[in-house]
Motif scaffolding. Structure first.
Motif, PDB file in Angstrom:
ATOM      1  N   UNK A 207       0.831  -1.204   0.000  1.00 35.92           N
ATOM      2  CA  UNK A 207       0.000   0.000   0.000  1.00 35.92           C
ATOM      3  C   UNK A 207       0.866   1.255   0.000  1.00 35.92           C
ATOM      4  N   UNK A 208       1.853   1.298   0.910  1.00 35.08           N
ATOM      5  CA  UNK A 208       2.675   2.511   1.010  1.00 35.08           C
ATOM      6  C   UNK A 208       3.546   2.663  -0.224  1.00 35.08           C
TER       7      UNK A 208
ATOM      8  N   UNK B 132       1.427   3.829  -3.165  1.00 40.32           N
ATOM      9  CA  UNK B 132       1.001   5.231  -3.113  1.00 40.32           C
ATOM     10  C   UNK B 132       2.190   6.166  -3.314  1.00 40.32           C
ATOM     11  N   UNK B 133       3.375   5.760  -2.843  1.00 42.58           N
ATOM     12  CA  UNK B 133       4.557   6.588  -3.136  1.00 42.58           C
ATOM     13  C   UNK B 133       4.842   6.553  -4.638  1.00 42.58           C
TER      14      UNK B 133
ATOM     15  N   UNK C  47       2.590   6.348  -6.895  1.00 49.62           N
ATOM     16  CA  UNK C  47       1.605   7.231  -7.532  1.00 49.62           C
ATOM     17  C   UNK C  47       2.103   8.664  -7.548  1.00 49.62           C
ATOM     18  N   UNK C  48       2.612   9.137  -6.420  1.00 50.39           N
ATOM     19  CA  UNK C  48       2.909  10.572  -6.357  1.00 50.39           C
ATOM     20  C   UNK C  48       4.299  10.904  -6.851  1.00 50.39           C
TER      21      UNK C  48
END
Lengths: 106, 266
Positions: free
Chosen positions: B69-70, B73-74, B76-77
């Protein structure tokens, strides 16, 4: 240290949700592409959902799960409308750069 | 990157295998008092030495999901390529669905996969294909001070949130299967031998987070929000079509007086 790694409890899930939310906030604040900003908003909604489900599990309560389901539905509606707005903006301006979309500011 | 994905998959499979080896803990004496979070929190410290080392598979599973998950999401950004960002988002959503599974919210995990990893991801990919433009300068903050300031703010937010929620003491007992819930369905009229009518409250027992329990909860207590959600989705779909519809004059879209769309349904 070993107990923190092995004894996974509700605190771990809450901290994970907090970290995901912080990453989402960073994405909203740092990126200029509107699509990436919408993805970051989705990540923040997911983090909030993890928190809701964790507290529902903690209190052995079903209502939290219904709330989480409603949050998922609202997120789907938000994505549909937001992406439609992005397509409409892109059709007029040929970019979705948030730093250049400042006409409403003045 | 591919190596990392394969490693995460192997870790999660190993976690599943180890979790299945653990015999399910049946603590019947304590399960009646496990219903409230306060009891769990109060019970956790003395349970910790008793359950030491038994939750290894679940812990591995949790850490694999958290890493997915982390990391997603990292991803993604930080990506400039937006298809790569969407793939990171799909990884995040699948990991979040697995975390719902770990929390025994099975129905919600399935809904998460269907709605997020299915519908929302497809919507994002479509829009990215429509707006296929590379970014000029992806990061909003240029210059070292701004980046340092934003990083410090993010770190501060994470640390404070973590401090606040870390007061819930960890314990492997908390991840054991939850007790079933009793759902109140309504009243049923019973007639005994003497012909007397009596109202009996009808209840059923379901596993916590199962489809049955969620359905009973949604269609009894939350029937009105459920219907309101359908109206909201209808309004969102109509609004999305109305907003994204092509206008008559494509070249001057700033002319907002032009209210007549091209395809007028006659």
């Amino acid at each position: 240290m070993n107990s923190i790694l092995l004894d996974v409890g509700f605190g771990h899930f809450l901290v994970l949700a907090a970290v995901l939310f912080a990453i989402g906030v960073a994405g909203v604040l740092l990126r200029r592409n509107a699509l990436i900003v919408m993805m970051s908003i989705e990540i923040m909604l997911n983090a909030a959902n993890i928190t809701i489900v964790t507290f529902a599990r903690m209190h052995h309560d079903l209502n939290g799960l219904s709330f989480a389901l409603i949050v998922i539905a609202v997120a789907a509606a938000e994505v549909a409308v937001g992406l439609a707005i992005l397509v409409a903006v892109f059709r007029g301006r040929r970019h979705v750069d948030l730093d250049r979309l400042n006409t409403l500011k003045y | 990157m591919r190596f990392l994905i394969v490693l995460a998959l192997l870790l999660s499979f190993g976690g599943v295998a180890m979790a299945e080896e653990i015999p399910p803990k049946r603590d019947t004496a304590n399960s009646a008092t496990d219903d409230t979070g306060a009891a769990l929190v109060a019970k956790a410290p003395k349970d910790r030495d008793r359950t030491e080392g038994k939750g290894g598979g679940l812990a591995l599973l949790f850490w694999a999901c958290a890493l997915g998950a982390v990391g997603g999401s990292i991803f993604v950004i930080t990506r400039r390529n937006m298809i790569a960002a969407v793939m990171g988002m799909v990884g995040t959503f699948i990991a979040v669905a697995a975390i719902y599974m770990l929390l025994y919210a099975h129905f919600l995990a399935v809904i998460q996969m269907l709605v997020y990893a299915g519908a929302i991801m497809v919507l994002f990919v479509f829009v990215i294909m429509v707006l296929n433009r590379p970014e000029d300068e992806p990061w909003a903050l240029v210059g070292i001070p701004g980046k340092v300031l934003a990083g410090l703010a993010m770190l501060y937010l994470t640390v404070r949130l973590g401090q606040t929620v870390w007061s819930v003491r960890p314990g492997a007992e908390q991840l054991a299967a939850p007790a079933p819930v009793t759902v109140t369905l309504g009243f049923e009229i019973h007639k005994d031998e003497a012909g007397n009518l009596s109202r009996v409250q009808e209840t059923e027992s379901y596993g916590w987070g199962s489809t049955g329990a969620m359905g009973k909860s949604l269609f009894h207590e939350y029937l009105f929000p459920f219907e309101a959600i359908s109206i909201l989705l209808l309004a969102a779909v109509v609004g999305a079509i109305a907003v994204a519809r092509p206008w008559k004059d494509e070249d001057s879209p700033d002319d907002l007086n032009d209210d007549v769309p091209t395809e007028v349904v006659s």
